[in-house]
Design an enzyme around this catalytic site. Sequence first.
Site, PDB file in Angstrom:
ATOM      1  CB  SER A 163      -0.935   0.214   1.142  1.00 34.49           C
ATOM      2  OG  SER A 163      -1.681  -1.038   1.148  1.00 34.49           O
ATOM      3  CB  THR A 164       2.880   2.960   1.929  1.00 36.85           C
ATOM      4  OG1 THR A 164       3.736   2.070   2.851  1.00 36.85           O
ATOM      5  CG2 THR A 164       1.503   3.206   2.709  1.00 36.85           C
TER       6      THR A 164
END
Length: 195
Positions: free
Chosen positions: A9-10
């Site tokens: 996600s990041t």
Amino acid sequence: MNIGYARVSTQDQKLELQLSELQKYGCEMIFKEKQSAIKERPELDKMISHLRKGDTVVVWKLDRLGRSLRHLVNLVGSFKDMGVDFVSINDNIDTTTSQGRLMFNLFASFAEFEREMISERTKAGLAHARKYGRKGGRRPGISKEGKIKAWAALKRTRDSDTPIAQIQKELGLSKATYYRYLQWAEGEEKRKSGS
């Protein structure tokens, strides 16, 4: 061909565990994404454009592929239409087997059930609101006071070097409201000028 898809996600999160598992499974090509599930995912789109009949899409876990259960079901449904199988290593789902297909069909049924429940609750809520004289749907546009502030925001933004943050503060507007009002005023201006 086994085609892997790995996503975190990041930018700070690491893909190594997923990549290692996908390589162990025998993926010949792996698409790597560092993107939230709710944003556009160019690597997912690229992977889908590479798929050919007989390929198998492999993920480490189901949540790496779909934004929601419905999105996941739709994606795997589109794979099926293309003649592409799907495997989720950690969830023991493999649509090349009858058991894997059964499991995925159960997921699809839950997604459909969820959709129907949301629809029923929405209809019941609207019926209840109508019973008590309220209407559903979007609220009416900008209030009279809002329109005055919108025109003021447009004029101040164009006619001065005042920072936007200062204009927002003077008019008592949040950043989002300031831009929404500005957009409304510009749209009204174009409409009135006939362009």
